[in-house]
Every structure is written in structure tokens, then in C-alpha cells.
Design an enzyme around this catalytic site. Sequence first.
Site: not given
Length: 493
Positions: A21-23
Site C-alpha cells: 500500500s501507499d505509505c
Amino acid sequence: MFVNVVLIVICMCGVCRYIVSDCDSVEVLFKDQHYTKTPEEAAAQTILAGLDLNCGNYLGQYTEGAVKQGLLDEASINNAVSNNFATLMRLGFFDGDPSKQPYGNLGPKDVCTSENRELAREAARQGIVLLKNSPGSLPLNAKTIKSLAVIGPNANATRVMIGNYEGIPCNYISPLQTLTALVPTSYAAGCPNVQCANAELDDATQIAASADATVIIVGASLAIEAESLDRINILLPGQQQLLVSEVANASKGPVILVIMSGGGMDVSFAKSNDKITSILWVGYPGEAGGAAIADVIFGFYNPSGRLPMTWYPQSYVNKVPMTNMNMRADPATGYPGRTYRFYKGETVFSFGDGISFSSIEHKIVKAPQLVSVPLAEDHECRSSECMSLDVADEHCQNLAFDIHLGVKNTGKMSTSHVVLLFFTPPDVHNAPQKHLLGFEKVHLPGKSEAQVRFKVDVCKDLSVVDELGNRKVPLGQHLLHVGNLKHPLSLRV
Ligand SMILES: *[C@@H]1O[C@H](CO)[C@@H](O)[C@H](O)[C@H]1NC(C)=O
Ligand SMILES: *[C@@H]1O[C@H](CO)[C@@H](O)[C@H](O)[C@H]1NC(C)=O
């Protein structure tokens, strides 16, 4: 718009190995969207949904707590960890001396090679979309154009071309730089910057009036559109439209309007202005964007890009509250719906638009007109008037057919061509008016033909989502279409 959860699926050799996933995405679930009550629940739910890695530290912080609270079992963590380690193994992390591994000794020497620079230029060329081209306009002939007026706030763009979430480019090749190297040019920015609070018309109209052809490069930049920076309208920023119209009116020769932007622009004025003979959309084309733009303008490359989104008219903005994410139109409130699938109103340009310097003809070589779904005697659809068949139904398995299309380049120039196969389902379940079923890119030398084949899985590709979120295959008349070609297909039990 606020960008929320982004899931990235990394696929290698056609097999999806891990999901990252994105951060801040797992945190956003809890903190901003209030989808879970605790951070531990966010960690547990995402891992249970298949997440293997999050690029921030949220899973590192909260996953152990999730296990202690009984929200997650260790087996799920083991699964995620092994997916990550399998990827490290594939990259040669455990195979001894890293410098002897294929990815182990990549360094600055591999970054700006001539192959990589050429790739940047090729990627930019392939992304360029030709939206309008009147006879006698593009491509310009570098031998006969003795003077070119290059105008606009993005005509000498450098950093603007690389957009955001960018790397450090090798160097920039601006449009002005490349055009100047090909033919004698005169240049006027026409606006102090892309915001263009005040167009500077005098120089711009003067050079356009005396040049053999005019290239106007306008559009946006990160000062207009970026993450957390929405546009307040979808017209060309500030007085750019005034600049374009005045320059077009003053121009002696063909006028090529180049739009550099991420989002669509209402350029209806340019579409309908006969003095504007060509329109190109180039996106944010990257470090070699200027070279790619010149390649298309002077016909060293035949454009084949297609619009990846609908370009709406400015009036659309007033009908769509940005808080309403519904795809389907709602006639009761005047909400027009979103995307080519559901929006039925006027467009400036449509999803999939894009022409080339060649003309292309399609024809159907092979396609069924009738597909029958075999049902058991006691199946409810045998006796009742079923509108659709549940995709989960055991009878809706392994039903496939082939479509063979002939594609002919009737022009002299070689070109790439993207065949977009759409279908229109029967009007049930508030289904989309049109849906992209598949696409294939073919290369066609001048005056040549090729065949393109699609395998259509009836239950997967011809299905729609009903009012309750279930995937259904509508029974009745479907319409397959490619360009102006239409092919009716009847789906019966
Ligand atoms: C174009 O941009 C480059 C790089 O920013 C700059 O050095 C050059 O002077 C500009 N050219 C003109 C004619 O303004
Ligand atoms: C177009 O240019 C002509 C002169 O070439 C001028 O008289 C006219 O006002 C211009 N029209 C617009 C709309 O700017």
C-alpha cells in the site's frame, strides 16, 4: 482531490507476488476515514484483505498489538512475510555477492544511458494524443517551413514536463529547444507564467502574423493542479484562452495548439475555431517531452495515443458536487454521472479519442451473433423471465468466444493503432451505456492490414454490477463496437 488508499499490486511474470500500500494508507483508514475503531483493527483488516507490505511504519507499529488482541493470527503475518521474502529471493538478495547479481550493482552509470534517454522520448511520443487535425495542417514539413512562431507559457517548459512524484531527470529537452534546432523560430511566452493573469498579446500576435506556421503550447503545471490542489474550473488557466484565440486570429499559417496538462481542459473554443488547425494533448510528457512533441509536429512520428479520460465542458463542474462520488447519473437531482460509462452529456473530447496521420478502417472477420447459455431443466431462468444471470451461477462458467477484427491502415505512413473494443449491455440494472472490454495495440506499416483477436469470456467480460453489488450477465441484445463499427450479439438461455 485528496488521494486516499492506494493499493499497488506488483505482478511479475503474470503472477502477483505481493501487495503493497501507499505509505499512509493504513493509517488513513483509521485516522481520516474512521473505517476502523483502532489502529490495530486497521492493521488486521488490511493484512486479512491481502496486504503484504505498507511503505510507512504503521504495520510495524500496530500488527503485534493486533495479534495480541486476537484480531489477527500469526499465520496471516507469515503469509505476508513469505510473499515479501519470495520477492527478495527473486531479486537475488540471498545468492551471495550482490555485485554479481543482475540487480546488485546498478548505479548512476545505468541511469542516463542513451537507451534510457531514448526510452523517455519514446514513452513521451507514445503518450501524445492528436485530437484535431484539419487537412493541410500536421505534419508540418521541415523543408518548407521557413519560419515558425513558438508561443505560450509552456513552450519552453522544462520542470513542468515531469509532473510530480518525479525522479531527477538526466536533462530536459524543451519544445522550444527542439523546434529551434529544426527550423528557424521566433518565440514569445505570451503569458508571464501558466496562471496567465495577464496575457501579453503584442509580441505573440506579431510573430504569429509573419510566420509560416504557429505552435502554441499552453496548459497547466503543478501551480494549477496537484495533489491537494484542485482546479477551480476546467478552462485553460487565466487568460490563456484569450492568448490562443488572438494568436490564432493573427496567424498566417496553420496553428497547432499543444496542451500540456494532467487533467482535461474545456477547449471547446479551439475545437470549433477553424483557424486552429490541430490540437495535441501531451500530458506531462517527461524530460524528453519537447523532443517528442517536435517528432509529432514534423511527422517523424505518427501519433497513436488515446485519451484516458473524458474531457468535460466547464458546465459539468457546476453539476457535480466534489463530495458526490457516485458513478451513475441521478436524473432526480440533475447529477450527470461520471466517466464515459455513465455520463451521457456533451463532451469536449471523449475517452478513447485520438487520431493519427493515417486513416484506419476496421472490419469484423469473425464474431458470433448469438451466444446460448446452457441451463439445467430446473434452473429458475428456464421458467421465469430472467433479466440476467448471476456470474456466480455454475452455468456461467467457461463460456467464451473469439472476435477477430481486421484493421487496415489506408494511409501511407506507418502507424501504431490501438483497437478499443467496447460493449453496450442491454438496459438493465442501471448498467453502463458503454464499457471497455479490451484493447490491443498493433503496428501497421503504410497501406497494410492486420488481424486483432479478442477472447471474450461471457461471464466476466459481458457482466455488469447490479443495484446490490452483485455481478450479473444481462440477457438479451448486447452491442459490441469498435470505432464506427457495430456488431449486435444476442445472449440467450
Ligand atoms: C528556455 O528555458 C531555458 C531553461 O530554463 C533557458 O535557459 C532559456 O533561456 C529559455 N529560452 C528562452 C528563449 O527564454
Ligand atoms: C482578428 O484580426 C483582425 C485583423 O487581422 C482584426 O481586425 C480582428 O479584430 C481580429 N478579431 C479578433 C476576434 O480578435
